[in-house]
Motif scaffolding. Structure first.
Motif, PDB file in Angstrom:
ATOM      1  N   LEU A  10       0.835  -1.199   0.000  1.00  0.00           N
ATOM      2  CA  LEU A  10       0.000   0.000   0.000  1.00  0.00           C
ATOM      3  C   LEU A  10       0.866   1.243   0.000  1.00  0.00           C
ATOM      4  O   LEU A  10       1.906   1.283   0.662  1.00  0.00           O
ATOM      5  CB  LEU A  10      -0.875   0.053   1.260  1.00  0.00           C
ATOM      6  CG  LEU A  10      -2.031  -0.920   1.412  1.00  0.00           C
ATOM      7  CD1 LEU A  10      -2.646  -0.769   2.801  1.00  0.00           C
ATOM      8  CD2 LEU A  10      -3.074  -0.665   0.345  1.00  0.00           C
ATOM      9  N   ALA A  11       0.428   2.253  -0.722  1.00  0.00           N
ATOM     10  CA  ALA A  11       1.021   3.581  -0.637  1.00  0.00           C
ATOM     11  C   ALA A  11      -0.111   4.598  -0.685  1.00  0.00           C
ATOM     12  O   ALA A  11      -1.185   4.322  -1.232  1.00  0.00           O
ATOM     13  CB  ALA A  11       2.009   3.824  -1.783  1.00  0.00           C
ATOM     14  N   GLY A  12       0.129   5.744  -0.091  1.00  0.00           N
ATOM     15  CA  GLY A  12      -0.905   6.775  -0.072  1.00  0.00           C
ATOM     16  C   GLY A  12      -0.317   8.152  -0.288  1.00  0.00           C
ATOM     17  O   GLY A  12       0.861   8.402   0.001  1.00  0.00           O
ATOM     18  N   PHE A  13      -1.153   9.047  -0.799  1.00  0.00           N
ATOM     19  CA  PHE A  13      -0.714  10.393  -1.173  1.00  0.00           C
ATOM     20  C   PHE A  13      -1.793  11.387  -0.757  1.00  0.00           C
ATOM     21  O   PHE A  13      -2.947  11.248  -1.142  1.00  0.00           O
ATOM     22  CB  PHE A  13      -0.481  10.476  -2.683  1.00  0.00           C
ATOM     23  CG  PHE A  13       0.281   9.293  -3.232  1.00  0.00           C
ATOM     24  CD1 PHE A  13       1.651   9.331  -3.346  1.00  0.00           C
ATOM     25  CD2 PHE A  13      -0.379   8.130  -3.597  1.00  0.00           C
ATOM     26  CE1 PHE A  13       2.359   8.236  -3.830  1.00  0.00           C
ATOM     27  CE2 PHE A  13       0.310   7.027  -4.083  1.00  0.00           C
ATOM     28  CZ  PHE A  13       1.685   7.078  -4.201  1.00  0.00           C
ATOM     29  N   CYS A  14      -1.405  12.379   0.035  1.00  0.00           N
ATOM     30  CA  CYS A  14      -2.373  13.362   0.536  1.00  0.00           C
ATOM     31  C   CYS A  14      -1.971  14.762   0.106  1.00  0.00           C
ATOM     32  O   CYS A  14      -0.780  15.104   0.074  1.00  0.00           O
ATOM     33  CB  CYS A  14      -2.431  13.286   2.066  1.00  0.00           C
ATOM     34  SG  CYS A  14      -3.656  14.393   2.797  1.00  0.00           S
ATOM     35  N   VAL A  15      -2.968  15.585  -0.204  1.00  0.00           N
ATOM     36  CA  VAL A  15      -2.747  16.999  -0.509  1.00  0.00           C
ATOM     37  C   VAL A  15      -3.657  17.820   0.398  1.00  0.00           C
ATOM     38  O   VAL A  15      -4.847  17.523   0.535  1.00  0.00           O
ATOM     39  CB  VAL A  15      -3.030  17.322  -1.989  1.00  0.00           C
ATOM     40  CG1 VAL A  15      -2.959  18.826  -2.239  1.00  0.00           C
ATOM     41  CG2 VAL A  15      -2.050  16.589  -2.893  1.00  0.00           C
ATOM     42  N   GLY A  16      -3.077  18.840   1.021  1.00  0.00           N
ATOM     43  CA  GLY A  16      -3.842  19.746   1.867  1.00  0.00           C
ATOM     44  C   GLY A  16      -3.525  21.184   1.528  1.00  0.00           C
ATOM     45  O   GLY A  16      -2.719  21.458   0.623  1.00  0.00           O
ATOM     46  N   ILE A  17      -4.137  22.097   2.267  1.00  0.00           N
ATOM     47  CA  ILE A  17      -3.956  23.520   1.968  1.00  0.00           C
ATOM     48  C   ILE A  17      -3.913  24.326   3.258  1.00  0.00           C
ATOM     49  O   ILE A  17      -4.567  23.977   4.242  1.00  0.00           O
ATOM     50  CB  ILE A  17      -5.095  24.023   1.047  1.00  0.00           C
ATOM     51  CG1 ILE A  17      -4.764  25.377   0.436  1.00  0.00           C
ATOM     52  CG2 ILE A  17      -6.435  24.062   1.788  1.00  0.00           C
ATOM     53  CD1 ILE A  17      -5.682  25.776  -0.706  1.00  0.00           C
ATOM     54  N   VAL A  18      -3.120  25.385   3.249  1.00  0.00           N
ATOM     55  CA  VAL A  18      -3.044  26.309   4.374  1.00  0.00           C
ATOM     56  C   VAL A  18      -2.730  27.693   3.830  1.00  0.00           C
ATOM     57  O   VAL A  18      -2.034  27.832   2.821  1.00  0.00           O
ATOM     58  CB  VAL A  18      -1.959  25.848   5.385  1.00  0.00           C
ATOM     59  CG1 VAL A  18      -0.577  25.820   4.758  1.00  0.00           C
ATOM     60  CG2 VAL A  18      -1.960  26.725   6.628  1.00  0.00           C
ATOM     61  N   ASP A  19      -3.280  28.712   4.465  1.00  0.00           N
ATOM     62  CA  ASP A  19      -2.928  30.083   4.096  1.00  0.00           C
ATOM     63  C   ASP A  19      -1.504  30.345   4.569  1.00  0.00           C
ATOM     64  O   ASP A  19      -1.131  29.968   5.688  1.00  0.00           O
ATOM     65  CB  ASP A  19      -3.896  31.067   4.778  1.00  0.00           C
ATOM     66  CG  ASP A  19      -3.868  32.437   4.121  1.00  0.00           C
ATOM     67  OD1 ASP A  19      -2.935  32.714   3.345  1.00  0.00           O
ATOM     68  OD2 ASP A  19      -4.779  33.235   4.392  1.00  0.00           O
ATOM     69  N   ASN A  20      -0.696  30.962   3.745  1.00  0.00           N
ATOM     70  CA  ASN A  20       0.704  31.182   4.077  1.00  0.00           C
ATOM     71  C   ASN A  20       0.881  31.873   5.422  1.00  0.00           C
ATOM     72  O   ASN A  20       1.811  31.571   6.174  1.00  0.00           O
ATOM     73  CB  ASN A  20       1.389  32.005   2.979  1.00  0.00           C
ATOM     74  CG  ASN A  20       2.897  32.061   3.155  1.00  0.00           C
ATOM     75  OD1 ASN A  20       3.560  31.043   3.238  1.00  0.00           O
ATOM     76  ND2 ASN A  20       3.438  33.274   3.221  1.00  0.00           N
ATOM     77  N   ALA A  21      -0.038  32.770   5.754  1.00  0.00           N
ATOM     78  CA  ALA A  21       0.053  33.492   7.027  1.00  0.00           C
ATOM     79  C   ALA A  21      -0.163  32.574   8.219  1.00  0.00           C
ATOM     80  O   ALA A  21       0.230  32.905   9.348  1.00  0.00           O
ATOM     81  CB  ALA A  21      -0.975  34.625   7.049  1.00  0.00           C
ATOM     82  N   LYS A  22      -0.779  31.426   7.990  1.00  0.00           N
ATOM     83  CA  LYS A  22      -1.063  30.488   9.081  1.00  0.00           C
ATOM     84  C   LYS A  22      -0.196  29.233   9.017  1.00  0.00           C
ATOM     85  O   LYS A  22      -0.422  28.284   9.769  1.00  0.00           O
ATOM     86  CB  LYS A  22      -2.539  30.096   9.050  1.00  0.00           C
ATOM     87  CG  LYS A  22      -3.482  31.269   9.298  1.00  0.00           C
ATOM     88  CD  LYS A  22      -4.938  30.829   9.289  1.00  0.00           C
ATOM     89  CE  LYS A  22      -5.866  32.013   9.574  1.00  0.00           C
ATOM     90  NZ  LYS A  22      -7.282  31.598   9.551  1.00  0.00           N
TER      91      LYS A  22
END
Length: 352
Positions: free
Chosen positions: A157-169
């Protein structure tokens, strides 16, 4: 699909019909993880996701990839496949959470020698459960049937995640200073690291996977070792909304000594008070059965702490209370101190 057209591939050991049957079975699981950003269904060449950028001035994507490692060997031996998918998701989403990112979507890769539809469905069901716990969408994946690559009944098994954050945070640990407190959140057990050693200790111990775990609550050895990795997203995001979280670490391979320094400024060190948290029986068993020292336990395994946060001293108690409201145990396990001028000095000092 015409069986005649697929005949040559079937004779070579690849069952296209089994693959199609799996896709049909998991559609409902995948749909159960959908969030507002998902604009595609499984079956396309790529998963489509439209992120909500409202309120963000400088969005930053954060990504991570990981596997489950040799913990899978125990899943094969126990014929228990419903939790390793949770492990897979946890290893990636907890990693991007450290930088303050909100997980958006996840992709999985399941590879085996001969596709067993029931087993694959069970594994992917665990992946979907991990995504639901994380609040992210299972956007797509790949099932690869590769004859002669894997032993019968085994897979990877392998997994790949993408997330997001505001640069200021974005959280990078740069604001950590002397006097800040270190909060540790309990792990559920070994999580998904150190299993090459754990399996060796198990072999030497003479225990079988079906035996009651020593000092446990009646659960079998196999169930204890396969306990899925805790996903910290919900609790930690609650803190990030309005508390001053200065740095975080996911305690994975390398334990305390390698993971906590990754978020510490060069001029400080983390002083950890051993015994300030409750440790699951599995770590005491590993120490005794494997003839290991506590420093070795905290280098190789998570030692009962799966996630660490650094907060101002006056927010430590509130942080612990909030985490516990999510049915997770948490403790103040140390503080940040000034580092000596010796740059070779380790940045994690554990007082045993």
């Amino acid at each position: 699909m015409s069986s005649d057209r697929a005949k040559a591939y079937t004779q070579a050991g690849v069952d296209i019909e089994a693959g199609n049957a799996l896709v049909s079975r998991i559609k409902g699981m995948v749909q159960s993880t959908q969030t507002r950003g998902v604009i595609s269904d499984i079956g396309g060449f790529g998963g489509l996701f439209r992120p909500d950028l409202n309120g963000m001035t400088e969005p930053v994507l954060v990504s991570s990839t990981d596997g489950v490692g040799t913990k899978l060997k125990l899943a094969f031996a126990c014929n228990k496949h419903d939790t390793v998918g949770i492990d897979l998701v946890a290893m990636s989403v907890n990693d991007i959470l450290v930088q303050g990112a909100n997980p958006l979507f996840f992709l999985d890769y399941f590879a085996t020698g001969k596709l067993d539809v029931e087993t694959a469905q069970t594994v992917i069901g665990g992946v979907a459960e991990g995504c639901r716990q994380s609040g992210c969408a299972l956007l797509g994946g790949e099932t690869a049937e590769m004859p002669d690559m894997y032993a019968p009944g085994e897979y990877d098994l392998a997994g790949f995640c993408v997330g997001i954050v505001d640069n200021a945070k974005l959280i990078d640990g740069s604001g950590i200073q002397v006097g800040d407190k270190i909060i540790g959140i309990a792990s559920s057990g070994l999580h998904s690291n150190g299993f090459s050693l754990a399996r060796k200790v198990l072999d030497q111990s003479g225990l079988s996977l079906t035996d009651p775990f020593p000092g446990g609550d009646g659960a079998s050895v196999g169930d204890v070792l396969l306990t899925p990795t805790t996903i910290y997203v919900e609790a930690v995001r609650s803190l990030l909304r309005d508390m001053n979280v200065k740095g975080m670490a996911h305690i994975t391979g390398g334990g305390f000594y390698d993971n906590i320094p990754r978020v510490l400024p060069a001029q400080v060190e983390a002083r950890i008070h051993f015994g300030s948290w409750q440790m699951a029986p599995v770590f005491n068993w590993l120490k005794e059965a494997g003839n290991l020292s506590w420093p070795e336990i905290l280098q190789i395994f998570n030692g009962g702490i799966g996630y660490v946060l650094v907060v101002p001293a006056d927010q430590a108690e509130e942080a612990i209370n909030r985490i516990q409201a999510f049915k997770l145990r948490a403790w103040c396990i140390g503080e940040i101190a000034r580092r000596s001028k010796d740059d070779d000095q380790e940045q994690v000092i554990i007082n045993f």
